[in-house]
Write a protein that holds these residues in place. Structure first.
Motif, short mmCIF file in Angstrom:
data_model
loop_
_atom_site.label_atom_id
_atom_site.label_comp_id
_atom_site.label_asym_id
_atom_site.label_seq_id
_atom_site.Cartn_x
_atom_site.Cartn_y
_atom_site.Cartn_z
N TRP A 159 1.13 -1.57 4.00
CA TRP A 159 0.34 -0.77 4.55
C TRP A 159 -0.45 0.54 3.93
O TRP A 159 -1.16 1.41 4.48
CB TRP A 159 1.57 0.03 5.30
CG TRP A 159 2.72 0.26 4.41
CD1 TRP A 159 3.22 -0.48 3.96
CD2 TRP A 159 2.62 1.94 3.49
NE1 TRP A 159 4.43 0.68 3.42
CE2 TRP A 159 3.47 1.37 2.94
CE3 TRP A 159 2.40 2.85 3.50
CZ2 TRP A 159 4.30 2.80 1.77
CZ3 TRP A 159 2.59 4.09 2.70
CH2 TRP A 159 3.71 3.81 2.21
N GLN B 135 5.74 -0.74 11.25
CA GLN B 135 5.09 -1.14 9.89
C GLN B 135 4.27 -0.18 10.11
O GLN B 135 3.41 0.79 9.67
CB GLN B 135 5.23 -2.59 9.48
CG GLN B 135 4.20 -2.91 9.27
CD GLN B 135 3.87 -3.08 7.74
OE1 GLN B 135 5.40 -3.07 7.11
NE2 GLN B 135 3.38 -3.26 6.81
N THR B 136 3.64 -0.49 11.14
CA THR B 136 1.73 -0.16 11.40
C THR B 136 1.91 1.60 12.46
O THR B 136 1.28 2.05 11.68
CB THR B 136 1.28 -0.83 13.07
OG1 THR B 136 2.36 -2.43 13.32
CG2 THR B 136 0.07 -0.28 13.70
N SER C 5 1.92 3.19 8.69
CA SER C 5 0.72 3.49 8.48
C SER C 5 0.01 4.61 9.45
O SER C 5 -0.99 5.63 8.90
CB SER C 5 -0.36 2.32 9.26
OG SER C 5 0.23 1.13 8.61
N GLY D 275 4.00 -6.55 12.04
CA GLY D 275 3.02 -5.49 12.16
C GLY D 275 2.23 -5.44 13.24
O GLY D 275 2.53 -6.59 13.95
N THR E 63 -2.79 -8.66 6.16
CA THR E 63 -1.39 -7.68 6.48
C THR E 63 -0.39 -8.75 6.37
O THR E 63 -0.42 -9.52 6.53
CB THR E 63 -1.35 -7.59 7.70
OG1 THR E 63 -0.56 -6.73 7.79
CG2 THR E 63 -1.64 -8.32 9.16
#
Lengths: 288, 294
Positions: free
Chosen positions: A150, A89-90, A94, A234, A230
């Motif tokens: 994201w 996710q992070t 992103s 994440g 969020t």
């Protein structure tokens, strides 16, 4: 003094002694020198871990304050699926998207304003100024605009990475000297030819400087943006919730993953720099 | 070629770009806020002209993007019209953040210079410490700021110190790197000259290495002070929004107070600009004292 602390002290002294001895060696062969160059910092790192472990056990520091490395490792091995989901996710969504978009945009804008000295003079001071500002503060606004998932983190990362890239690229494009540019003119080279053959190569060290700065900025931006809202996955989300639930070992596991990802990211950029700017004195000579 | 002029070559381009940014900003204010205005009008069952839409987008309570004049009004209202000690005064919050920034910056400077000196003077330190100083920066410290705050809180350290520690961690790195480079910047010829004078290593340090490192030090200090402000602001996020610019950002985002967020952002930006320019002025003064001609 109990056994753990005594062991930590002895280990530290021995490691220090070995390092002092090793750096005084002047080995003839290149391979031996390289091995020492890697071994010394690794031993230092191992020493830190051993001291950490022993101090935590020796003083019986509660794990809520500072978990021992062995405990963190145990946590990492049992919760790989959570860590992997957070990492996806992070980092993959992103950070990478934002990094590519932000750096690409900065590069393109720098090329666009390259032909206008007026715009350069106007944009450079402002770009420098914005790079010094606490840009990460726009995170709450981006979360409001682009929602919790994201894309809002990508927006934060794009804004954070854009200005360093812009400023460095503009500076880099100006790095080729007048002599060389005049030479290209006498060859009747077009703007594109001059750009690709002369000015971009001259600009690579500056561009890679921005890419390296941005590799850490992007990770920080994405994680901090997650503090403002969020979905339930994440790295930033995990850190802030697990702190609240006092699962400090999970937080440290997350930190270890972040540090590893950050180091590898930086390392990849540095390797690319080495491959692209092999001619530059700082790479060619090996030492500065 | 005409002679360079300060206004035409420096001020005018910057002003032009700033003006362009303001124009684009206003266009976006209308574009982003218009849907809400249309919604309102449709709900009230009234027909509105484009002129009315524009007018109302500039005066919303909770705009998606506030107009610049609203931010200025909010800044004016929370700085000049409120007592400095009031919890609603932006100056009060800025001071909370600034004090953590300055303390962290001072500690970071001392730590950074100490590390740099030991790295330059001890080969083992250089070999073993330097790679880890660099690796330490790949840990996103801002990400673990919440944990540091909470953990220090649980052993009774709270308030200024935890935030300052985060600032310290962020600001020592540029100083170490800059100072190591600066302390090593004297030419081998100059170092040899010092050796022929039979100078001790502390004499070499104070008379040659230290002065030679000043330009590098101040360049790093500019980076360091900007980054320690970021550290202090982010350090305020997890404490649950009590005081400080970071807390203003967080509470603004909880309650949808966009104007408050933007005002805090502008305050932080102004603070950063002020701090960097103070370091810049100190830089010029020190270099002038050392005999560098402008």
């Amino acid at each position: 003094m109990n056994g753990y602390l005594a062991f930590a002290l002895v280990f530290w002294l021995v490691a220090w002694g070995i390092n002092e001895y090793l750096v005084r060696l002047q080995p003839k062969s290149e391979a031996a020198r390289r091995t020492i160059g890697i071994f010394v910092p690794v031993l230092f790192g191992v020493t830190l871990l051993v001291i950490w472990e022993c101090v935590v056990k020796g003083f019986e520091i509660p794990s809520i304050l500072l978990p021992a490395p062995s405990m963190i490792w145990a946590r990492i091995t049992v919760s790989t699926h959570i860590l992997w989901a957070d990492f996806q996710q992070t980092f993959l969504k992103s950070v990478l998207t934002g990094y590519v978009a932000g750096c690409g945009l900065g590069f393109i804008v720098a090329l666009l304003i390259d032909r206008s000295p007026f715009l350069q003079r106007g944009l450079l001071p402002i770009g420098n100024f914005v790079s010094a500002l606490p840009v990460v503060g726009i995170a709450p606004i981006m979360v409001m605009w682009f929602g919790f998932d994201w894309p809002s983190k990508v927006a934060v990362v794009v804004v954070m990475t854009f200005f360093p890239m812009l400023v460095n690229t503009v500076q880099g494009l100006a790095a080729a000297s007048h002599m060389e540019r005049d030479l290209m003119r006498t060859y009747a080279a077009s703007w594109w030819q001059t750009l690709i053959r002369l000015r971009l190569p001259a600009a690579w060290p500056f561009i890679f400087n921005a890419l390296k700065i941005n590799s850490t900025l992007a990770l920080i931006g994405a994680i901090v943006a997650e503090f403002f809202g969020t979905p339930i996955v994440g790295m930033g989300f995990r850190i802030s919730t697990e702190v609240g639930r006092s699962n400090v070992d999970m937080v440290w596991a997350e930190i270890a993953v972040a540090a590893l990802a950050g180091s590898i990211f930086y390392g990849v950029v540095a390797l690319a720099e080495r491959a692209v700017t092999f001619w530059h004195p700082s790479v060619r000579g090996g030492r500065t | 070629m005409t002679a360079p002029s300060l206004f035409r070559d420096r001020v005018l381009p910057v002003l032009t770009v700033l003006f362009a940014i303001l124009v684009i900003w206003h266009i976006f204010v209308v574009y982003l806020n218009a849907p809400f205005v249309r919604d309102q009008a449709a709900r009230a069952g009234e027909e509105i002209t484009f002129g009315q839409i524009v007018e109302r987008t500039f005066a919303q309570d909770r705009p998606v993007l506030p107009a610049p004049h609203q931010i200025v009004a909010e800044l004016w209202d929370t700085t000049v019209n409120k007592a400095v000690t009031s919890k609603r005064s932006l100056i009060y919050h800025a001071w909370i953040t600034l004090s953590a920034t300055l303390l962290g910056f001072a500690m970071g400077t001392v730590l950074g210079i100490t590390l740099a000196i030991s790295i330059v003077h001890n080969r083992a330190m250089d070999k073993s410490l330097m790679p880890w100083v660099i690796a330490s920066q790949t840990i996103p410290i801002l990400a673990i700021a919440p944990m540091i705050i909470v953990v220090l809180n649980s052993i009774g350290i709270s308030g200024l110190m935890p935030k300052a520690l985060i600032s310290t961690y962020l600001s020592f790195f540029p100083i170490v790197v800059g100072m190591v480079k600066g302390l090593r910047s004297p030419d081998i010829l100059l170092l040899d000259l010092m050796h022929t004078y039979n100078a001790s290593s502390s004499q070499i340090f104070w008379k040659l290495r230290w002065p030679a490192s000043m330009p590098y030090l101040f360049t790093s200090l500019k980076v360091a002070i900007a980054i320690s402000l970021v550290g202090a602001i982010v350090g305020e996020l997890p404490t649950g929004a009590v005081a400080g610019l970071g807390a203003r950002l967080l509470s603004g985002s909880y309650y949808g107070q966009t104007i408050q967020i933007w005002a805090a952002l502008f305050m932080a930006a102004g603070l950063a600009a002020l701090l960097v320019s103070i370091v810049g002025m100190a830089h010029t003064r020190v270099l002038a004292r050392m005999g560098v001609k402008p």
